[in-house]
Design a protein around this motif. Structure first.
Motif, PDB file in Angstrom:
ATOM      1  N   LEU A   2       0.810  -1.212   0.000  1.00 20.45           N
ATOM      2  CA  LEU A   2       0.000   0.000   0.000  1.00 20.45           C
ATOM      3  C   LEU A   2       0.851   1.274   0.000  1.00 20.45           C
ATOM      4  O   LEU A   2       0.562   2.203  -0.749  1.00 20.45           O
ATOM      5  CB  LEU A   2      -0.947   0.025   1.198  1.00 20.45           C
ATOM      6  CG  LEU A   2      -1.949   1.176   1.179  1.00 20.45           C
ATOM      7  CD1 LEU A   2      -2.952   1.011   0.033  1.00 20.45           C
ATOM      8  CD2 LEU A   2      -2.686   1.283   2.500  1.00 20.45           C
ATOM      9  N   GLU A  87       0.915   1.397  -4.006  1.00 17.06           N
ATOM     10  CA  GLU A  87      -0.187   2.206  -4.526  1.00 17.06           C
ATOM     11  C   GLU A  87      -0.007   3.690  -4.208  1.00 17.06           C
ATOM     12  O   GLU A  87      -0.390   4.554  -4.987  1.00 17.06           O
ATOM     13  CB  GLU A  87      -1.516   1.745  -3.932  1.00 17.06           C
ATOM     14  CG  GLU A  87      -1.962   0.378  -4.405  1.00 17.06           C
ATOM     15  CD  GLU A  87      -3.262  -0.014  -3.738  1.00 17.06           C
ATOM     16  OE1 GLU A  87      -4.260   0.732  -3.882  1.00 17.06           O
ATOM     17  OE2 GLU A  87      -3.273  -1.066  -3.068  1.00 17.06           O
ATOM     18  N   TYR A  88       0.586   3.975  -3.035  1.00 15.05           N
ATOM     19  CA  TYR A  88       0.748   5.359  -2.593  1.00 15.05           C
ATOM     20  C   TYR A  88       2.192   5.628  -2.239  1.00 15.05           C
ATOM     21  O   TYR A  88       2.884   4.772  -1.679  1.00 15.05           O
ATOM     22  CB  TYR A  88      -0.153   5.647  -1.377  1.00 15.05           C
ATOM     23  CG  TYR A  88      -1.607   5.540  -1.743  1.00 15.05           C
ATOM     24  CD1 TYR A  88      -2.281   6.633  -2.281  1.00 15.05           C
ATOM     25  CD2 TYR A  88      -2.288   4.338  -1.592  1.00 15.05           C
ATOM     26  CE1 TYR A  88      -3.612   6.527  -2.660  1.00 15.05           C
ATOM     27  CE2 TYR A  88      -3.615   4.224  -1.967  1.00 15.05           C
ATOM     28  CZ  TYR A  88      -4.270   5.316  -2.506  1.00 15.05           C
ATOM     29  OH  TYR A  88      -5.575   5.216  -2.892  1.00 15.05           O
ATOM     30  N   ARG A 108      -5.956   4.269   6.462  1.00 16.75           N
ATOM     31  CA  ARG A 108      -7.415   4.406   6.498  1.00 16.75           C
ATOM     32  C   ARG A 108      -7.899   5.622   5.701  1.00 16.75           C
ATOM     33  O   ARG A 108      -9.072   5.683   5.336  1.00 16.75           O
ATOM     34  CB  ARG A 108      -7.893   4.534   7.943  1.00 16.75           C
ATOM     35  CG  ARG A 108      -7.930   3.235   8.689  1.00 16.75           C
ATOM     36  CD  ARG A 108      -8.760   3.311   9.962  1.00 16.75           C
ATOM     37  NE  ARG A 108      -8.501   4.487  10.779  1.00 16.75           N
ATOM     38  CZ  ARG A 108      -7.739   4.508  11.865  1.00 16.75           C
ATOM     39  NH1 ARG A 108      -7.143   3.416  12.271  1.00 16.75           N
ATOM     40  NH2 ARG A 108      -7.580   5.619  12.547  1.00 16.75           N
ATOM     41  N   HIS A 109      -7.028   6.584   5.452  1.00 13.57           N
ATOM     42  CA  HIS A 109      -7.467   7.829   4.825  1.00 13.57           C
ATOM     43  C   HIS A 109      -6.952   8.063   3.405  1.00 13.57           C
ATOM     44  O   HIS A 109      -7.302   9.065   2.791  1.00 13.57           O
ATOM     45  CB  HIS A 109      -7.080   9.012   5.718  1.00 13.57           C
ATOM     46  CG  HIS A 109      -7.867   9.042   6.982  1.00 13.57           C
ATOM     47  ND1 HIS A 109      -7.486   8.342   8.106  1.00 13.57           N
ATOM     48  CD2 HIS A 109      -9.043   9.639   7.293  1.00 13.57           C
ATOM     49  CE1 HIS A 109      -8.377   8.531   9.064  1.00 13.57           C
ATOM     50  NE2 HIS A 109      -9.340   9.296   8.596  1.00 13.57           N
ATOM     51  N   VAL A 110      -6.160   7.152   2.873  1.00 14.99           N
ATOM     52  CA  VAL A 110      -5.685   7.346   1.508  1.00 14.99           C
ATOM     53  C   VAL A 110      -6.806   7.087   0.513  1.00 14.99           C
ATOM     54  O   VAL A 110      -7.707   6.298   0.762  1.00 14.99           O
ATOM     55  CB  VAL A 110      -4.467   6.434   1.167  1.00 14.99           C
ATOM     56  CG1 VAL A 110      -3.249   6.821   1.966  1.00 14.99           C
ATOM     57  CG2 VAL A 110      -4.805   4.975   1.311  1.00 14.99           C
ATOM     58  N   SER A 111      -6.735   7.786  -0.608  1.00 20.88           N
ATOM     59  CA  SER A 111      -7.624   7.520  -1.733  1.00 20.88           C
ATOM     60  C   SER A 111      -6.984   8.146  -2.965  1.00 20.88           C
ATOM     61  O   SER A 111      -6.194   9.084  -2.845  1.00 20.88           O
ATOM     62  CB  SER A 111      -9.032   8.068  -1.498  1.00 20.88           C
ATOM     63  OG  SER A 111      -9.117   9.427  -1.810  1.00 20.88           O
ATOM     64  N   PRO A 112      -7.326   7.629  -4.146  1.00 18.96           N
ATOM     65  CA  PRO A 112      -6.683   8.126  -5.360  1.00 18.96           C
ATOM     66  C   PRO A 112      -6.870   9.629  -5.599  1.00 18.96           C
ATOM     67  O   PRO A 112      -6.064  10.249  -6.271  1.00 18.96           O
ATOM     68  CB  PRO A 112      -7.348   7.318  -6.476  1.00 18.96           C
ATOM     69  CG  PRO A 112      -7.820   6.081  -5.805  1.00 18.96           C
ATOM     70  CD  PRO A 112      -8.209   6.496  -4.413  1.00 18.96           C
ATOM     71  N   LYS A 113      -7.905  10.207  -5.052  1.00 13.87           N
ATOM     72  CA  LYS A 113      -8.180  11.628  -5.312  1.00 13.87           C
ATOM     73  C   LYS A 113      -7.827  12.509  -4.124  1.00 13.87           C
ATOM     74  O   LYS A 113      -8.298  13.635  -4.041  1.00 13.87           O
ATOM     75  CB  LYS A 113      -9.636  11.799  -5.696  1.00 13.87           C
ATOM     76  CG  LYS A 113      -9.962  11.087  -6.982  1.00 13.87           C
ATOM     77  CD  LYS A 113     -11.388  11.281  -7.392  1.00 13.87           C
ATOM     78  CE  LYS A 113     -11.596  10.516  -8.693  1.00 13.87           C
ATOM     79  NZ  LYS A 113     -12.917  10.611  -9.195  1.00 13.87           N
ATOM     80  N   ARG A 114      -6.990  11.998  -3.221  1.00 12.20           N
ATOM     81  CA  ARG A 114      -6.686  12.758  -2.016  1.00 12.20           C
ATOM     82  C   ARG A 114      -5.176  12.801  -1.791  1.00 12.20           C
ATOM     83  O   ARG A 114      -4.500  11.789  -1.908  1.00 12.20           O
ATOM     84  CB  ARG A 114      -7.361  12.088  -0.824  1.00 12.20           C
ATOM     85  CG  ARG A 114      -7.045  12.749   0.504  1.00 12.20           C
ATOM     86  CD  ARG A 114      -7.682  12.011   1.660  1.00 12.20           C
ATOM     87  NE  ARG A 114      -9.113  12.215   1.630  1.00 12.20           N
ATOM     88  CZ  ARG A 114      -9.985  11.429   2.221  1.00 12.20           C
ATOM     89  NH1 ARG A 114      -9.575  10.371   2.887  1.00 12.20           N
ATOM     90  NH2 ARG A 114     -11.274  11.684   2.174  1.00 12.20           N
ATOM     91  N   CYS A 153       1.610  12.338   1.283  1.00 14.67           N
ATOM     92  CA  CYS A 153       1.203  11.050   0.717  1.00 14.67           C
ATOM     93  C   CYS A 153       0.275  11.290  -0.467  1.00 14.67           C
ATOM     94  O   CYS A 153      -0.678  12.067  -0.372  1.00 14.67           O
ATOM     95  CB  CYS A 153       0.475  10.231   1.802  1.00 14.67           C
ATOM     96  SG  CYS A 153      -0.092   8.617   1.222  1.00 14.67           S
ATOM     97  N   ASP A 155      -1.226   9.310  -4.409  1.00 13.60           N
ATOM     98  CA  ASP A 155      -1.321   8.158  -5.303  1.00 13.60           C
ATOM     99  C   ASP A 155      -0.052   8.094  -6.182  1.00 13.60           C
ATOM    100  O   ASP A 155       0.399   9.103  -6.701  1.00 13.60           O
ATOM    101  CB  ASP A 155      -2.575   8.333  -6.169  1.00 13.60           C
ATOM    102  CG  ASP A 155      -2.777   7.199  -7.121  1.00 13.60           C
ATOM    103  OD1 ASP A 155      -2.190   7.256  -8.238  1.00 13.60           O
ATOM    104  OD2 ASP A 155      -3.508   6.255  -6.799  1.00 13.60           O
TER     105      ASP A 155
END
Length: 160
Positions: A2, A87-88, A108-114, A153, A155
């Motif tokens: 991750l 991924e990140y 818990r807080h990662v996402s592709p748009k963040r 952090c 993507d």
């Protein structure tokens, strides 16, 4: 994987490296790797840094022979970024010490748009009470917007 954490380094004392990597070894979240980019340290400092980094199975040591060139943090981080497979991608500073649940919180807080960043807590000059660091976390000053680069952090595809 991750998270890939990337640290740029040149000719700093190895105690900083040890404290940072030890804090990462204590993380409750384990789906990460570290790419440690030594951007042209002297031979003695490079050997000392490599010896510390190699003690941790989640770390990869990369030496970029840029001796004689100015320190360039962004180039060091880009070297690590090109090697990142997670991924990140996380860029950080080797003098950071992370609380044990920090990467769990990040995961818990990662996402592709963040994009995630955090402000560090600054220790006073000459701080030596490393065994009791947790006792100080609520009483120390935090960095403002100018210190956001200490932990970032994003993507991996966006990073590239």
């Amino acid at each position: 994987m991750l998270l890939t954490l990337i640290f740029g380094y040149r000719d700093r004392d190895v105690d900083r490296i040890e404290r940072c990597l030890h804090s990462l070894a204590q993380q409750t979240f384990r789906d990460f790797q570290v790419i440690f980019v030594d951007y042209g340290s002297s031979s003695a400092n490079a050997e000392a840094a490599r010896n510390v980094v190699q003690k941790y199975d989640f770390c990869r040591y990369i030496y970029s022979d840029t001796r004689g060139y100015p320190w360039n943090r962004s180039r060091a981080l880009n070297i690590g970024g090109r090697l990142a497979k997670a991924e990140y991608v996380v860029t950080s500073d080797i003098d950071m010490v992370f609380p044990t649940m920090f990467l769990e919180y990040v995961a818990r807080h990662v996402s592709p748009k963040r994009a995630l960043y955090c402000y560090p807590v600054f220790l006073p000059k000459g701080f030596t009470d490393w065994q009791n660091l947790h006792k100080y976390q609520d009483s120390l000053p935090t960095g403002g917007k100018h210190s956001r680069g200490g932990f970032f952090c994003i993507d991996r595809e966006v990073f590239h």
